[in-house]
Design a protein around this motif. Structure first.
Motif, PDB file in Angstrom:
ATOM      1  N   UNK A   1      45.272  23.314  38.676  1.00  0.00           N
ATOM      2  CA  UNK A   1      44.916  22.411  37.774  1.00  0.00           C
ATOM      3  C   UNK A   1      44.671  21.036  38.035  1.00  0.00           C
ATOM      4  N   UNK A   2      45.487  20.555  39.112  1.00  0.00           N
ATOM      5  CA  UNK A   2      45.317  19.261  39.656  1.00  0.00           C
ATOM      6  C   UNK A   2      43.619  18.951  40.263  1.00  0.00           C
ATOM      7  N   UNK A   3      43.537  20.078  41.019  1.00  0.00           N
ATOM      8  CA  UNK A   3      42.258  20.199  41.840  1.00  0.00           C
ATOM      9  C   UNK A   3      41.070  20.446  40.887  1.00  0.00           C
ATOM     10  N   UNK A   4      40.997  21.035  39.788  1.00  0.00           N
ATOM     11  CA  UNK A   4      39.960  21.114  38.709  1.00  0.00           C
ATOM     12  C   UNK A   4      40.148  19.509  38.024  1.00  0.00           C
ATOM     13  N   UNK A   5      40.990  19.009  37.597  1.00  0.00           N
ATOM     14  CA  UNK A   5      41.007  17.515  37.104  1.00  0.00           C
ATOM     15  C   UNK A   5      40.376  16.741  38.073  1.00  0.00           C
ATOM     16  N   UNK A   6      40.736  16.740  39.366  1.00  0.00           N
ATOM     17  CA  UNK A   6      40.092  15.580  40.268  1.00  0.00           C
ATOM     18  C   UNK A   6      38.669  16.226  40.466  1.00  0.00           C
ATOM     19  N   UNK A   7      38.268  17.195  40.517  1.00  0.00           N
ATOM     20  CA  UNK A   7      36.935  17.664  40.812  1.00  0.00           C
ATOM     21  C   UNK A   7      36.064  17.145  39.591  1.00  0.00           C
ATOM     22  N   UNK A   8      36.342  17.133  38.495  1.00  0.00           N
ATOM     23  CA  UNK A   8      36.093  16.593  37.172  1.00  0.00           C
ATOM     24  C   UNK A   8      35.797  14.918  37.214  1.00  0.00           C
ATOM     25  N   UNK A   9      36.881  14.435  37.531  1.00  0.00           N
ATOM     26  CA  UNK A   9      37.229  12.928  37.619  1.00  0.00           C
ATOM     27  C   UNK A   9      36.236  12.377  38.632  1.00  0.00           C
ATOM     28  N   UNK A  10      36.064  12.861  39.866  1.00  0.00           N
ATOM     29  CA  UNK A  10      35.359  12.458  40.798  1.00  0.00           C
ATOM     30  C   UNK A  10      34.078  12.686  40.987  1.00  0.00           C
ATOM     31  N   UNK A  11      33.598  13.836  40.409  1.00  0.00           N
ATOM     32  CA  UNK A  11      32.115  14.385  40.341  1.00  0.00           C
ATOM     33  C   UNK A  11      31.389  14.430  39.327  1.00  0.00           C
ATOM     34  N   UNK A  12      32.251  14.600  37.946  1.00  0.00           N
ATOM     35  CA  UNK A  12      31.664  14.793  36.720  1.00  0.00           C
ATOM     36  C   UNK A  12      31.363  16.516  36.519  1.00  0.00           C
ATOM     37  N   UNK A  13      31.674  17.221  37.738  1.00  0.00           N
ATOM     38  CA  UNK A  13      31.486  18.717  37.536  1.00  0.00           C
ATOM     39  C   UNK A  13      32.846  19.291  36.679  1.00  0.00           C
ATOM     40  N   UNK A  14      32.484  20.151  35.988  1.00  0.00           N
ATOM     41  CA  UNK A  14      33.610  21.091  35.405  1.00  0.00           C
ATOM     42  C   UNK A  14      33.668  22.264  36.419  1.00  0.00           C
TER      43      UNK A  14
ATOM     44  N   UNK B   1      36.491  26.665  44.489  1.00  0.00           N
ATOM     45  CA  UNK B   1      36.043  26.481  43.088  1.00  0.00           C
ATOM     46  C   UNK B   1      34.678  26.769  42.873  1.00  0.00           C
ATOM     47  N   UNK B   2      34.495  27.087  41.406  1.00  0.00           N
ATOM     48  CA  UNK B   2      33.258  27.519  40.996  1.00  0.00           C
ATOM     49  C   UNK B   2      32.794  26.715  39.850  1.00  0.00           C
ATOM     50  N   UNK B   3      31.611  26.263  39.776  1.00  0.00           N
ATOM     51  CA  UNK B   3      31.216  25.396  39.006  1.00  0.00           C
ATOM     52  C   UNK B   3      30.987  26.119  37.472  1.00  0.00           C
ATOM     53  N   UNK B   4      31.294  25.587  36.308  1.00  0.00           N
ATOM     54  CA  UNK B   4      31.227  26.098  35.245  1.00  0.00           C
ATOM     55  C   UNK B   4      30.346  25.226  34.022  1.00  0.00           C
ATOM     56  N   UNK B   5      30.111  23.946  34.542  1.00  0.00           N
ATOM     57  CA  UNK B   5      29.693  23.013  33.418  1.00  0.00           C
ATOM     58  C   UNK B   5      29.472  21.480  34.192  1.00  0.00           C
ATOM     59  N   UNK B   6      29.223  20.627  33.400  1.00  0.00           N
ATOM     60  CA  UNK B   6      29.282  19.259  33.889  1.00  0.00           C
ATOM     61  C   UNK B   6      27.876  18.885  34.509  1.00  0.00           C
ATOM     62  N   UNK B   7      27.797  17.580  34.976  1.00  0.00           N
ATOM     63  CA  UNK B   7      26.651  17.180  35.588  1.00  0.00           C
ATOM     64  C   UNK B   7      27.306  15.955  36.477  1.00  0.00           C
ATOM     65  N   UNK B   8      26.504  15.704  37.742  1.00  0.00           N
ATOM     66  CA  UNK B   8      26.993  14.856  38.569  1.00  0.00           C
ATOM     67  C   UNK B   8      27.093  13.317  37.969  1.00  0.00           C
ATOM     68  N   UNK B   9      28.278  12.583  38.038  1.00  0.00           N
ATOM     69  CA  UNK B   9      28.394  11.343  37.654  1.00  0.00           C
ATOM     70  C   UNK B   9      29.437  10.452  38.623  1.00  0.00           C
ATOM     71  N   UNK B  10      29.248   9.286  38.804  1.00  0.00           N
ATOM     72  CA  UNK B  10      30.330   8.528  39.660  1.00  0.00           C
ATOM     73  C   UNK B  10      31.518   8.287  38.904  1.00  0.00           C
ATOM     74  N   UNK B  11      32.551   7.407  39.386  1.00  0.00           N
ATOM     75  CA  UNK B  11      33.915   7.253  38.796  1.00  0.00           C
ATOM     76  C   UNK B  11      34.253   5.877  39.321  1.00  0.00           C
ATOM     77  N   UNK B  12      35.424   5.804  38.827  1.00  0.00           N
ATOM     78  CA  UNK B  12      36.340   4.504  39.541  1.00  0.00           C
ATOM     79  C   UNK B  12      36.302   4.637  40.901  1.00  0.00           C
ATOM     80  N   UNK B  13      36.817   5.909  41.504  1.00  0.00           N
ATOM     81  CA  UNK B  13      36.985   6.054  42.888  1.00  0.00           C
ATOM     82  C   UNK B  13      35.530   6.311  43.607  1.00  0.00           C
ATOM     83  N   UNK B  14      34.614   6.942  42.929  1.00  0.00           N
ATOM     84  CA  UNK B  14      33.510   7.484  43.604  1.00  0.00           C
ATOM     85  C   UNK B  14      32.079   6.802  43.127  1.00  0.00           C
TER      86      UNK B  14
END
Length: 205
Positions: free
Chosen positions: A107-120, A151-164
């Motif tokens: 769960x942690x890695x899925x959350x981090x991927x989304x927060x830092x890259x925009x990808x689900x 991890x495999x992509x299931x949705x989302x799109x690339x986006x920046x974040x507070x950290x990236x």
């Protein structure tokens, strides 16, 4: 391998933290505080970090000392790997970060991927569990286990974040400058091996 001074400082800090957690006698408490001060002195002397900063960092660690957990997501597309550019150092890494209390590692890695890259994404396999001290990373005050998930992509799109500030896919032979405190070229190369040989067992050291 990490330098011996880092191993000494980490071990002394862990002993001091555990002693301060379970000791009740004033003399024992004072001895463990002295031990923590020695760990702080070693770390400050060899890392060129302010003594007061390290002492504050160690003092805020409460309870029994255990390794911290860093989770990283390896996402592949057309023989390239997803990386994010860190704002703090301008270098690239796999999306990830510290695991939080209350969530599983996946769960942690899925959350981090989304927060830092925009990808689900969805975690599908644990590829490696590494002792950070044995992986050639720059020194860090605390002992850390690094967990790498495919991890495999299931949705989302690339986006920046507070950290990236950037998101991109890179081939193994054309990696950008990596944030070595977070990921090393050897780790990226090994993850590509896992990608190309999915039957490889999970790595650990």
């Amino acid at each position: 391998m990490q330098p011996k001074w880092l191993e000494w400082a980490q071990n002394l800090q862990a002993i001091a933290q555990n002693g301060l957690t379970y000791s009740e006698g004033p003399f024992d408490i004072e001895r463990y505080k002295q031990l923590r001060a020695i760990a702080t002195e070693i770390m400050a002397t060899y890392s060129n970090v302010e003594h007061s900063y390290i002492l504050d960092l160690f003092s805020r660690e409460l309870g029994y000392a255990t390794p911290k957990v860093d989770v990283r997501g390896a996402i592949f597309r057309d023989d390239t790997i997803l990386l994010v550019k860190e704002r703090v150092d301008g270098c690239w890494t796999l999306p990830g970060g510290w695991a939080d209390v209350g969530e599983s590692a996946s769960e942690a890695v899925v959350k981090e991927v989304y927060e830092e890259s925009g990808y689900q994404a969805r975690a599908i396999k644990l590829l490696a569990v590494y002792d950070r001290n044995k992986q050639g990373h720059p020194a860090l005050p605390f002992y850390v286990y690094k967990l790498f998930f495919h991890c495999e992509l299931i949705g989302g799109s690339p986006s920046s974040s507070i950290e990236t500030e950037e998101v991109g896919f890179f081939p193994e032979g054309a990696l950008p400058e990596l944030s070595l405190g977070r990921v090393t070229p050897a780790q990226i190369n090994r993850l590509f091996q896992h990608y190309r040989q999915p039957n490889l067992p999970t790595d650990f050291d």
